[in-house]
Scaffold this motif. Structure first.
Motif, PDB file in Angstrom:
ATOM      1  N   ALA A 105       0.768  -1.238  -0.084  1.00 55.15           N
ATOM      2  CA  ALA A 105      -0.083   0.014  -0.259  1.00 55.15           C
ATOM      3  C   ALA A 105       0.974   1.128   0.073  1.00 55.15           C
ATOM      4  CB  ALA A 105      -0.883  -0.015   1.281  1.00 55.15           C
ATOM      5  N   GLU A 106       1.875   1.081   0.958  1.00 52.58           N
ATOM      6  CA  GLU A 106       2.738   2.339   1.007  1.00 52.58           C
ATOM      7  C   GLU A 106       3.426   2.521  -0.499  1.00 52.58           C
ATOM      8  OE1 GLU A 106       5.956   1.999   3.732  1.00 52.58           O
ATOM      9  OE2 GLU A 106       6.509   3.956   3.635  1.00 52.58           O
ATOM     10  N   ALA A 107       3.805   1.521  -1.358  1.00 52.13           N
ATOM     11  CA  ALA A 107       4.628   1.745  -2.454  1.00 52.13           C
ATOM     12  C   ALA A 107       3.560   2.186  -3.382  1.00 52.13           C
ATOM     13  CB  ALA A 107       4.998   0.223  -3.038  1.00 52.13           C
ATOM     14  N   ASN A 108       2.202   1.757  -3.285  1.00 54.62           N
ATOM     15  CA  ASN A 108       1.358   2.343  -4.436  1.00 54.62           C
ATOM     16  C   ASN A 108       1.008   3.846  -4.111  1.00 54.62           C
ATOM     17  OD1 ASN A 108       0.950  -0.056  -5.824  1.00 54.62           O
ATOM     18  ND2 ASN A 108      -0.585  -0.914  -4.810  1.00 54.62           N
ATOM     19  N   LYS A 113       1.493   9.585  -5.897  1.00 59.41           N
ATOM     20  CA  LYS A 113       2.123  10.719  -5.528  1.00 59.41           C
ATOM     21  C   LYS A 113       3.190  11.088  -6.844  1.00 59.41           C
ATOM     22  CE  LYS A 113       3.831  11.785  -1.499  1.00 59.41           C
ATOM     23  NZ  LYS A 113       4.448  11.407  -0.112  1.00 59.41           N
ATOM     24  N   LEU A 114       3.877  10.021  -7.078  1.00 60.95           N
ATOM     25  CA  LEU A 114       4.756  10.342  -8.264  1.00 60.95           C
ATOM     26  C   LEU A 114       3.937  10.782  -9.521  1.00 60.95           C
ATOM     27  CD1 LEU A 114       7.876  10.482  -8.976  1.00 60.95           C
ATOM     28  CD2 LEU A 114       7.455   7.783  -9.832  1.00 60.95           C
ATOM     29  N   SER A 135     -10.348  -4.320  -9.005  1.00 58.03           N
ATOM     30  CA  SER A 135      -8.766  -4.149  -8.497  1.00 58.03           C
ATOM     31  C   SER A 135      -8.692  -4.077  -7.038  1.00 58.03           C
ATOM     32  CB  SER A 135      -8.192  -3.081  -9.269  1.00 58.03           C
ATOM     33  OG  SER A 135      -8.752  -1.848  -8.698  1.00 58.03           O
ATOM     34  N   PHE A 136      -7.281  -4.244  -6.517  1.00 58.08           N
ATOM     35  CA  PHE A 136      -7.082  -4.076  -5.148  1.00 58.08           C
ATOM     36  C   PHE A 136      -5.628  -3.462  -5.073  1.00 58.08           C
ATOM     37  CE2 PHE A 136      -5.001  -5.490  -1.260  1.00 58.08           C
ATOM     38  CZ  PHE A 136      -5.872  -5.084  -0.387  1.00 58.08           C
ATOM     39  N   HIS A 137      -5.686  -2.331  -4.458  1.00 59.62           N
ATOM     40  CA  HIS A 137      -4.221  -1.750  -4.482  1.00 59.62           C
ATOM     41  C   HIS A 137      -3.987  -1.334  -3.148  1.00 59.62           C
ATOM     42  CE1 HIS A 137      -4.314  -1.162  -9.013  1.00 59.62           C
ATOM     43  NE2 HIS A 137      -5.312  -0.570  -8.563  1.00 59.62           N
TER      44      HIS A 137
END
Ligand SMILES: *Cc1c(COP(=O)(O)O)cnc(C)c1O
Length: 397
Positions: A105-108, A113-114, A135-137
């Protein structure tokens, strides 16, 4: 042996989901052992996390060695494992830059943000990111908003805005949502929680072409499908395309909390103050990540994942025929068996509770079972799992 299990006193553990009255105490390879000494053949592996099985010796060695050397110099400094793992990941993918995080989740969140940052710099503040139904993020507010899970739009309302939902494998549904505010399209190459639904080659390729022509970024969420799970190091490599951003989680740490946000040079536009985190790139978890990726890249390993994926696929298909079910699908060692009725949750419980040995599987939708064994599972263990499944189906159907 038959020690009562009702004396598991977990009242201080916050309730978030019903859990069986078991305490898992040990793991080795494809097997878990509980507090009663009962063994379980584990085809869940912490939700596709333990890609090398429980307590992999290479990971243990890396963890021990790094723990004695340096645990955390602070994210304000480079450290050796952070640099080494970044190089490994970029040398083996189409990406140039890596930011390490602690969960998918933090990477997503970082990817979202990017993309928004890139939109501010390059597309007059475009910020909308098209995602897909089912989908699941992840479970932060923004990643829940990006996810297409039914009911999640109202669960913690109001949502973070800017995530219109298209239909998977339907380019027209994407085109309909595009506006001058669209900055990116984000998808899982295989929808995992959605029920193991692979993106078709035709859709992925036409989506890449369309996004390129329209100056829209393509983000692949490979938190579940990446790191060897589908039989190539990264799932996008099946499609002959190059995304702009990719996220990794689960398998990259083999069980320790590690995730990654990767981007091409042109897209990696964070400036100081935009992104960070106390534990990002810490040497303890990145050292384990090096061991994981090196084992996945060892000669013959990914080929063996494809061979075993093929075996699991054939076995599931023959089970489907024997019991008149609705087939199987998936990629590599991320597979699902489609049932004819909503008997998934019942099968999951029967499998876990059977004796003398339990089986751990999962049912992300009531009409299917999902399998995500360790990537180094043996062929015997695959056959053993399928025979247990046959026994259970005889009871239920
Ligand atoms: C599990 C998962 C996530 C979330 O990862 P966490 O580490 O649980 O935050 C995001 N995307 C996909 C595709 C996943 O399967």
């Amino acid at each position: 042996m038959n020690k009562s299990i009702s004396n598991v006193d977990a009242h201080s553990v916050m309730f978030i989901t019903p859990r069986p009255e078991l305490v898992m105490v040990e793991g080795k390879g494809s097997w878990l052992t509980d507090n009663n000494g009962k063994r379980y053949l584990d085809f869940l592996q912490g939700w596709a996390v333990n890609c090398l099985g429980h307590c992999n010796p290479g990971m243990i060695a890396a963890l021990n060695a790094q723990a004695k050397k340096l645990i955390n110099p602070s994210p304000a400094f480079y450290n050796e494992p952070m640099i080494h793992l970044s190089n490994l990941l970029t040398e083996n993918s189409c990406f140039d830059k890596v930011f390490f995080a602690n969960s998918g989740a933090e990477a997503n969140e970082g990817a979202l943000k990017l993309a928004r940052k890139w939109g501010q710099l390059n597309k007059s503040g475009a910020f909308e990111i098209i995602t897909f139904d089912h989908s699941f993020h992840g479970r932060t507010l923004a990643t829940m908003s990006a996810s297409g899970k039914p009911g999640w739009d109202t669960m913690f309302a109001p949502q973070v805005p800017g995530f219109p939902k298209a239909d998977l494998n339907d380019l027209e549904s994407v085109k309909k949502l595009v506006t001058d505010k669209t900055v990116a399209v984000m998808l899982e190459p295989v929808q995992g929680e959605g029920g193991v639904i692979p993106v078709t080659k035709e859709f992925m390729q036409s989506l890449r072409q369309f996004t390129k022509e329209n100056n829209i970024l393509l983000i692949v969420d490979e938190v579940q499908a990446g790191c060897g799970r589908t039989g190539t190091l990264f799932a996008y490599q099946h499609y002959g395309i190059e995304p702009d951003i990719m996220t990794l989680g689960k398998g990259i740490g083999g069980g320790v909390p590690l995730a990654a946000l990767m981007a091409t040079e042109a897209v990696a536009c964070f400036v100081p103050g935009d992104q960070g985190g106390t534990y990002n790139g810490n040497p303890l978890t990145t050292a384990v990540g090096i061991s994981v990726i090196e084992q996945l890249l060892a000669p013959g390993f990914l080929e063996s994942v494809r061979t075993k994926g093929q075996l699991l696929s054939e076995e599931l298909l023959s089970i489907s025929q024997e019991f008149h079910l609705e087939g199987e699908r998936g990629e590599g060692l991320l597979r699902a068996l489609m049932l004819s009725k909503d008997i998934g949750p019942n099968l999951v419980e029967l499998a876990r509770d059977r004796n003398p040995e339990g089986l751990l599987i999962n049912s992300p939708r009531p009409n299917l079972l999902r399998f995500m064994p360790a990537l180094n599972v043996s062929e015997d263990e695959i056959r053993q799992m399928c025979n247990i499944l046959r026994d259970l189906l005889k009871q239920v159907i």
